[in-house]
Design an enzyme around this catalytic site. Structure first.
Site: not given
Length: 646
Positions: A278-280
């Protein structure tokens, strides 16, 4: 390596650190796209948040090993991004519906983008229980005695040290009964009860002390052997070897989160497993599994970590595997929308009923003037000099200052060792390639390129496949519209089948797939199949010979659906006056008993809050693009922001 969540759209330019996501699909055999990778995308047709209200947590990470970016020569981010890619550059050209588009701001706050994983059983993953499994609370007598070696005052001081912001602080515990057994008890008690603290024995003025200090301190980190094997604790035979739990995180990507957890638990990162990255710049909720670390130890981290929460603990006999998830559920807020209620209704109804073109999103291709697919094309052409040049040459656009200086040095001297001196961090792709060139020489580019992690190397050729797929799908939609036609492909039991005219009438566009080029796929039998061959031939590639002399770079191919129809689609237009207030009720807020946000019937601003579920390997930003009807590239959104702010 797509994932079902978006990439951060922030004015910091492209993420240049080496991506650490696992590749979603094996390269050796064709398959139906459906593994987890990087889905999500930089925003929609909206303005990019230049002010970044929530950047406090980002500022620490903008310093790379103490090297601050000096101010530039006055060139703005918008000026630099004039050289960036647009959707047209990567084959993203068509829309499904004919509604009128409108503008808005995506990710004005990272809390405007919330992602909940959908596990392999098809259930949305929520964080809603922080309790420890009952068996964990039954502390064995030996452990109870071990804990009793610390006084209540010492426990209080250690807890304050554990939570103390000054992580360079330490605490002394005098060993009154100086035996090895007693010292071992003290070491074990501190580390068991207070994850994140490390200990050592010191002698001062003839007396022995146990020194407790924060493992995350800068000085302490140099001495803490984070790569050491996990400490051995007794593990009940009846308990599964893996502690499964739900990880809630804010404004931090999955790999960063795993690295933080591993340091505080004093274990290697590879004891963690998960189903997708999952991205930031989002709030994300996903399952993780940890090998032989108890729920009690993991739960202790809730006391000392910010923007993390762990719960829903259980023990199982198996880890998690990348790609096992079924997808992700998104809650997205688009602020300050310009569309009328009627426009919103038309757009969201179309998304729900028809869907969107399943393009690969912009983050698949990078954000500088050298798109990643060009590097992939050069690899497939076996043109290694061009591969080296494309990765290392100076390019216009937004980049970190140290990368700019590294590229300039390379262009000037062609000396990999001199160029490396300009990089404070050597783990980026450029640094790894330069290290390889310095070690093996510029005549051994293939070997030098091999120092880049395999997943990162394959990212380039998958980017080229994605570029071809996007381009061909745009051509297919333009020539045949949104209906199945003779010569299209569909899947039967995982095998591609060419539709006859009679079969095409019985199927819809939602059944049609298009191939990513490779040696083990078939192509449509109408003229789009020939278009594939012509496009690859124009790139000096033979579609009938996609095997590379280096096995890793042989492309098997895969199939991908043209259209995706999201599930669980809902939406509402909300009014608000304060742009700083959160518009989503998070899992942690629910656990803490905080009430959901209340919105006035009329307000200074309007926002569209939408929810939908997507399968893995699809890009949320392509769904948002269909709603807003605008280019999702950073280049375009930066220009929109500049206009909006002025």
């Amino acid at each position: 390596m797509e994932t079902s969540e978006p990439t951060v759209l922030s004015p910091g330019g492209e993420k240049r650190a080496c991506p650490e996501e696992e590749l979603a699909h094996p390269i050796k055999r064709p398959r139906i796209q459906g593994k987890e990778g990087k889905n999500g995308g930089s925003g929609s047709q909206l303005s990019l948040d230049l002010e970044e209200n929530d950047r406090e947590e980002d500022e620490e990470k903008e310093l790379v090993e103490g090297v601050e970016e000096e101010e530039g020569d006055g060139e703005t981010f918008a000026d630099m991004m004039k050289h960036g890619l647009t959707e047209q550059d990567v084959g993203i050209l068509k829309f499904v519906s004919d509604h009128e588009g409108f503008s808005g701001i995506l990710k004005e706050r990272y809390s405007d983008f919330v992602v909940h994983e959908i596990n392999k059983d098809g259930k949305v993953v929520w964080l809603n229980d922080l309790t420890i499994p009952a068996e964990e609370q039954e502390v064995p007598q030996t452990e109870s005695e071990e804990v009793q070696v610390l006084t209540e005052e010492q426990k209080k001081q250690l807890e304050e040290l554990q939570l103390f912001k000054n992580k360079e602080a330490s605490m002394l515990i005098e060993v009154m009964e100086d035996t090895k057994e007693r010292r071992t008890q003290l070491h074990k008690a501190v580390k068991t009860m207070f994850p994140g603290l490390e200990t050592k024995t010191e002698e001062r003025d003839g007396r022995k002390f146990i020194v407790a200090y924060h493992a995350a301190g800068k000085t302490a980190l140099a001495a803490v052997r984070t790569a050491a094997a996990p400490r051995k604790h007794s593990w009940p035979k009846s308990r599964g070897s893996f502690c499964h739990c739900v990880l809630y995180k804010e404004n931090k990507d999955t790999m960063d989160a795993i690295n933080v957890l591993s340091k505080f638990l004093r274990v290697r990162p590879n004891v963690f497993s998960y189903m997708g990255t999952k991205d930031k710049r989002a709030i994300t909720v996903q399952e993780i599994a940890v090998l032989r670390i108890s729920a009690e130890r993991i739960a202790h981290l809730n006391k000392c970590l910010i923007n993390f929460k762990l719960g829903n603990f259980s023990y199982k006999k198996h880890p998690l595997k990348l790609g096992e998830l079924q997808g992700n559920h998104f809650t997205v807020v688009i602020r300050n929308i310009s569309g009328t209620d009627e426009q919103v209704l038309q757009a969201m109804t179309s998304l729900r009923d028809t869907g969107f073109i399943n393009y690969y999103g912009m983050q698949r291709f990078g954000t500088t003037a050298v798109p990643t697919y060009q590097v992939g094309r050069a690899i497939l052409q076996n043109n290694w000099t061009e591969v080296m040049d494309l990765i290392l040459k100076p390019r216009p656009g937004a980049e970190k200052g140290y990368l700019v200086r590294c590229r300039e040095e390379w262009a000037r001297s062609q000396d990999p060792e001199e160029a490396l001196k300009k990089l404070p961090v050597k783990r980026c792709v450029e640094g790894q390639l330069l290290r390889g060139l310095a070690k093996y020489g510029k005549k051994n580019i293939v070997t030098a390129f091999g120092l880049i992690p395999r997943n990162n190397r394959l990212m380039y050729i998958h980017s080229y496949q994605s570029y071809v797929w996007n381009t061909m799908v745009s051509r297919r939609v333009q020539d045949f519209g949104l209906k199945a036609v003779k010569g299209d492909l569909m899947l039967r039991g995982g095998t591609a089948h060419v539709l006859s005219e009679e079969e095409a009438v019985k199927h819809t566009i939602h059944d049609v797939v298009m191939p990513l080029p490779g040696f083990d796929v078939i192509y449509p039998t109408h003229h789009i199949g020939q278009a594939y061959k012509d496009m690859l031939a124009s790139n000096d590639l033979d579609i009938n010979n996609m095997r590379h002399k280096i096995r890793d770079y042989s492309l098997a191919g895969a199939y991908r659906r043209i259209l995706i129809r999201p599930r669980d689609v809902s939406w509402e237009v909300i009014h608000y006056d304060d742009p700083r207030i959160p518009l989503v009720h998070t899992d942690v807020e629910k656990l803490e008993g905080k009430p959901p946000p209340v919105f006035p019937k009329e307000g200074k601003y309007r926002a569209l809050r939408m929810e939908f579920s997507l399968p893995s390997s699809t890009y949320a930003t392509m769904a948002i693009r269909e709603v807003l009807k605008m280019d999702t590239s950073i280049k375009n959104q930066t220009q929109l922001n500049t206009t909006w702010l002025n």
